[in-house]
Design a protein around this motif. Sequence first.
Motif, PDB file in Angstrom:
ATOM      1  N   TYR A  36       0.843  -1.183   0.000  1.00 32.62           N
ATOM      2  CA  TYR A  36       0.000   0.000   0.000  1.00 32.62           C
ATOM      3  C   TYR A  36       0.882   1.237   0.000  1.00 32.62           C
ATOM      4  O   TYR A  36       2.001   1.225   0.521  1.00 32.62           O
ATOM      5  CB  TYR A  36      -0.881   0.042   1.257  1.00 32.62           C
ATOM      6  CG  TYR A  36      -2.065  -0.886   1.244  1.00 32.62           C
ATOM      7  CD1 TYR A  36      -1.937  -2.202   1.651  1.00 32.62           C
ATOM      8  CD2 TYR A  36      -3.322  -0.438   0.845  1.00 32.62           C
ATOM      9  CE1 TYR A  36      -3.027  -3.061   1.639  1.00 32.62           C
ATOM     10  CE2 TYR A  36      -4.423  -1.280   0.841  1.00 32.62           C
ATOM     11  CZ  TYR A  36      -4.269  -2.587   1.235  1.00 32.62           C
ATOM     12  OH  TYR A  36      -5.348  -3.429   1.233  1.00 32.62           O
ATOM     13  N   GLN A  38       0.771   5.490   0.976  1.00 30.29           N
ATOM     14  CA  GLN A  38       0.049   6.546   1.679  1.00 30.29           C
ATOM     15  C   GLN A  38       0.748   7.872   1.416  1.00 30.29           C
ATOM     16  O   GLN A  38       1.857   8.099   1.902  1.00 30.29           O
ATOM     17  CB  GLN A  38      -0.011   6.257   3.185  1.00 30.29           C
ATOM     18  CG  GLN A  38      -0.836   7.271   3.958  1.00 30.29           C
ATOM     19  CD  GLN A  38      -0.898   6.968   5.445  1.00 30.29           C
ATOM     20  OE1 GLN A  38       0.020   6.372   6.013  1.00 30.29           O
ATOM     21  NE2 GLN A  38      -1.974   7.359   6.096  1.00 30.29           N
ATOM     22  N   GLY A  41      -1.028  12.958   4.453  1.00 34.98           N
ATOM     23  CA  GLY A  41      -2.380  13.371   4.788  1.00 34.98           C
ATOM     24  C   GLY A  41      -3.482  12.590   4.096  1.00 34.98           C
ATOM     25  O   GLY A  41      -4.660  12.950   4.202  1.00 34.98           O
ATOM     26  N   GLN A  42      -3.106  11.512   3.429  1.00 35.97           N
ATOM     27  CA  GLN A  42      -4.090  10.740   2.671  1.00 35.97           C
ATOM     28  C   GLN A  42      -4.307   9.361   3.288  1.00 35.97           C
ATOM     29  O   GLN A  42      -3.622   8.962   4.235  1.00 35.97           O
ATOM     30  CB  GLN A  42      -3.629  10.578   1.218  1.00 35.97           C
ATOM     31  CG  GLN A  42      -3.420  11.896   0.485  1.00 35.97           C
ATOM     32  CD  GLN A  42      -4.693  12.703   0.384  1.00 35.97           C
ATOM     33  OE1 GLN A  42      -5.742  12.200  -0.014  1.00 35.97           O
ATOM     34  NE2 GLN A  42      -4.609  13.970   0.776  1.00 35.97           N
ATOM     35  N   GLY A  43      -5.254   8.630   2.693  1.00 40.00           N
ATOM     36  CA  GLY A  43      -5.513   7.265   3.136  1.00 40.00           C
ATOM     37  C   GLY A  43      -4.582   6.283   2.451  1.00 40.00           C
ATOM     38  O   GLY A  43      -3.573   6.650   1.852  1.00 40.00           O
ATOM     39  N   LEU A  44      -4.934   5.017   2.548  1.00 37.12           N
ATOM     40  CA  LEU A  44      -4.111   3.940   2.002  1.00 37.12           C
ATOM     41  C   LEU A  44      -4.618   3.521   0.637  1.00 37.12           C
ATOM     42  O   LEU A  44      -5.798   3.222   0.474  1.00 37.12           O
ATOM     43  CB  LEU A  44      -4.147   2.732   2.941  1.00 37.12           C
ATOM     44  CG  LEU A  44      -3.523   2.950   4.305  1.00 37.12           C
ATOM     45  CD1 LEU A  44      -4.010   1.916   5.290  1.00 37.12           C
ATOM     46  CD2 LEU A  44      -2.015   2.900   4.194  1.00 37.12           C
ATOM     47  N   PHE A  90       3.777   0.793   2.606  1.00 39.39           N
ATOM     48  CA  PHE A  90       3.551  -0.250   3.607  1.00 39.39           C
ATOM     49  C   PHE A  90       3.408  -1.603   2.932  1.00 39.39           C
ATOM     50  O   PHE A  90       2.629  -1.764   1.992  1.00 39.39           O
ATOM     51  CB  PHE A  90       2.273   0.028   4.401  1.00 39.39           C
ATOM     52  CG  PHE A  90       2.330   1.261   5.246  1.00 39.39           C
ATOM     53  CD1 PHE A  90       1.850   2.465   4.783  1.00 39.39           C
ATOM     54  CD2 PHE A  90       2.873   1.204   6.525  1.00 39.39           C
ATOM     55  CE1 PHE A  90       1.906   3.602   5.564  1.00 39.39           C
ATOM     56  CE2 PHE A  90       2.935   2.345   7.317  1.00 39.39           C
ATOM     57  CZ  PHE A  90       2.452   3.546   6.835  1.00 39.39           C
ATOM     58  N   VAL A  94      -1.417 -11.284   5.242  1.00 46.58           N
ATOM     59  CA  VAL A  94      -2.592 -11.865   5.878  1.00 46.58           C
ATOM     60  C   VAL A  94      -2.588 -13.359   5.623  1.00 46.58           C
ATOM     61  O   VAL A  94      -2.002 -13.832   4.644  1.00 46.58           O
ATOM     62  CB  VAL A  94      -3.885 -11.211   5.349  1.00 46.58           C
ATOM     63  CG1 VAL A  94      -4.169 -11.634   3.922  1.00 46.58           C
ATOM     64  CG2 VAL A  94      -5.076 -11.507   6.248  1.00 46.58           C
ATOM     65  N   PRO A 101      -7.286  -9.800   9.940  1.00 46.12           N
ATOM     66  CA  PRO A 101      -6.849  -8.458   9.547  1.00 46.12           C
ATOM     67  C   PRO A 101      -5.468  -8.476   8.913  1.00 46.12           C
ATOM     68  O   PRO A 101      -4.651  -9.355   9.181  1.00 46.12           O
ATOM     69  CB  PRO A 101      -6.824  -7.704  10.877  1.00 46.12           C
ATOM     70  CG  PRO A 101      -6.592  -8.750  11.895  1.00 46.12           C
ATOM     71  CD  PRO A 101      -7.290  -9.978  11.398  1.00 46.12           C
ATOM     72  N   LEU A 102      -5.225  -7.487   8.097  1.00 45.50           N
ATOM     73  CA  LEU A 102      -3.894  -7.284   7.556  1.00 45.50           C
ATOM     74  C   LEU A 102      -2.930  -6.933   8.678  1.00 45.50           C
ATOM     75  O   LEU A 102      -3.269  -6.170   9.576  1.00 45.50           O
ATOM     76  CB  LEU A 102      -3.889  -6.136   6.552  1.00 45.50           C
ATOM     77  CG  LEU A 102      -4.534  -6.367   5.192  1.00 45.50           C
ATOM     78  CD1 LEU A 102      -4.608  -5.057   4.430  1.00 45.50           C
ATOM     79  CD2 LEU A 102      -3.748  -7.397   4.401  1.00 45.50           C
ATOM     80  N   VAL A 103      -1.743  -7.496   8.605  1.00 45.94           N
ATOM     81  CA  VAL A 103      -0.672  -7.115   9.519  1.00 45.94           C
ATOM     82  C   VAL A 103       0.327  -6.300   8.705  1.00 45.94           C
ATOM     83  O   VAL A 103       0.840  -6.773   7.688  1.00 45.94           O
ATOM     84  CB  VAL A 103       0.005  -8.353  10.123  1.00 45.94           C
ATOM     85  CG1 VAL A 103       1.225  -7.944  10.947  1.00 45.94           C
ATOM     86  CG2 VAL A 103      -0.987  -9.131  10.976  1.00 45.94           C
ATOM     87  N   PHE A 104       0.593  -5.095   9.163  1.00 48.73           N
ATOM     88  CA  PHE A 104       1.424  -4.168   8.405  1.00 48.73           C
ATOM     89  C   PHE A 104       2.853  -4.137   8.918  1.00 48.73           C
ATOM     90  O   PHE A 104       3.116  -4.311  10.113  1.00 48.73           O
ATOM     91  CB  PHE A 104       0.853  -2.753   8.502  1.00 48.73           C
ATOM     92  CG  PHE A 104      -0.368  -2.524   7.660  1.00 48.73           C
ATOM     93  CD1 PHE A 104      -1.628  -2.769   8.164  1.00 48.73           C
ATOM     94  CD2 PHE A 104      -0.251  -2.063   6.361  1.00 48.73           C
ATOM     95  CE1 PHE A 104      -2.756  -2.559   7.390  1.00 48.73           C
ATOM     96  CE2 PHE A 104      -1.371  -1.844   5.577  1.00 48.73           C
ATOM     97  CZ  PHE A 104      -2.619  -2.096   6.092  1.00 48.73           C
ATOM     98  N   LYS A 106       6.224  -1.572   9.381  1.00 53.67           N
ATOM     99  CA  LYS A 106       6.269  -0.234   9.949  1.00 53.67           C
ATOM    100  C   LYS A 106       6.396   0.865   8.908  1.00 53.67           C
ATOM    101  O   LYS A 106       6.402   2.046   9.250  1.00 53.67           O
ATOM    102  CB  LYS A 106       7.396  -0.142  10.969  1.00 53.67           C
ATOM    103  CG  LYS A 106       7.129  -1.036  12.180  1.00 53.67           C
ATOM    104  CD  LYS A 106       8.054  -0.744  13.341  1.00 53.67           C
ATOM    105  CE  LYS A 106       7.633  -1.566  14.546  1.00 53.67           C
ATOM    106  NZ  LYS A 106       8.455  -1.293  15.743  1.00 53.67           N
TER     107      LYS A 106
ATOM    108  N   TYR B  33     -13.016  -3.512  10.068  1.00 52.30           N
ATOM    109  CA  TYR B  33     -11.908  -3.355  11.005  1.00 52.30           C
ATOM    110  C   TYR B  33     -11.727  -1.886  11.381  1.00 52.30           C
ATOM    111  O   TYR B  33     -12.053  -0.994  10.601  1.00 52.30           O
ATOM    112  CB  TYR B  33     -10.588  -3.815  10.362  1.00 52.30           C
ATOM    113  CG  TYR B  33     -10.605  -5.178   9.737  1.00 52.30           C
ATOM    114  CD1 TYR B  33     -10.930  -5.338   8.394  1.00 52.30           C
ATOM    115  CD2 TYR B  33     -10.270  -6.312  10.473  1.00 52.30           C
ATOM    116  CE1 TYR B  33     -10.937  -6.579   7.794  1.00 52.30           C
ATOM    117  CE2 TYR B  33     -10.270  -7.560   9.877  1.00 52.30           C
ATOM    118  CZ  TYR B  33     -10.602  -7.688   8.537  1.00 52.30           C
ATOM    119  OH  TYR B  33     -10.606  -8.923   7.951  1.00 52.30           O
ATOM    120  N   TYR B  35      -8.322   0.331  12.513  1.00 52.31           N
ATOM    121  CA  TYR B  35      -6.883   0.405  12.700  1.00 52.31           C
ATOM    122  C   TYR B  35      -6.534   1.761  13.299  1.00 52.31           C
ATOM    123  O   TYR B  35      -7.196   2.765  13.005  1.00 52.31           O
ATOM    124  CB  TYR B  35      -6.129   0.285  11.366  1.00 52.31           C
ATOM    125  CG  TYR B  35      -6.014  -1.099  10.807  1.00 52.31           C
ATOM    126  CD1 TYR B  35      -7.039  -1.661  10.052  1.00 52.31           C
ATOM    127  CD2 TYR B  35      -4.864  -1.853  11.017  1.00 52.31           C
ATOM    128  CE1 TYR B  35      -6.918  -2.932   9.522  1.00 52.31           C
ATOM    129  CE2 TYR B  35      -4.731  -3.130  10.491  1.00 52.31           C
ATOM    130  CZ  TYR B  35      -5.765  -3.657   9.744  1.00 52.31           C
ATOM    131  OH  TYR B  35      -5.636  -4.924   9.234  1.00 52.31           O
TER     132      TYR B  35
END
Lengths: 114, 114
Positions: A36, A38, A41-44, A90, A94, A101-104, A106, B33, B35
Amino acid sequence: AQSVTQPDIHITVSEGASLELRCNYSYGATPYLFWYVQSPGQGLQLLLKYFSGDTLVQGIKGFEAEFKRSQSSFNLRKPSVHWSDAAEYFCAVVTFSGNTPLVFGKGTRLSVIA
Amino acid sequence: DTAVSQTPKYLVTQMGNDKSIKCEQNLGHDTMYWYKQDSKKFLKIMFSYNNKELIINETVPNRFSPKSPDKAHLNLHINSLELGDSAVYFCASTHGGPQAPGYTFGSGTRLTVV
């Protein structure tokens, strides 16, 4: 439990140069893998994902990633970086079940210089 | 026709207040979900709901209470807000079952506690 490691916190590349962002995962079976992006200031936004089949996955914005089971890696690449690619990236993993849930990781911050 | 929508986008409030964040998805997904993304950009799962039932509750303070009135909505209520709750909160949804999972994220709610 599955985990994701992105070894590079911050990477700076010159515009037009190639890019590789590293991602290593820890999981016993074949995971589903995602990248993903980002922007500030934005989403994923989903760049690409790997489920099975061809280990080289093409995504949006000219990105690709290669799944290497032997190295437990899913590195993201782009042959020529544009200034607009500056963002946080990111990697996520999963399990097969689909409801987990997705595990991200760092995240890796990409800076692009002229 | 936004797929996963969160409201509000920004929320500034004082310590000790109670606030809610709403999330709605129109994708027909059955799992949703919450987050939390902290100041270091780390994305951590808080809650997961499947068909209105809580299936994952990570170590989140009791001040956080999710509510799912139907499978298209997952709201997050936070009591007695603290400075450390300042973060960006993302809602996401996915479809479960044997097919490959697809995750869609909302654009995030930036919560600032002063």
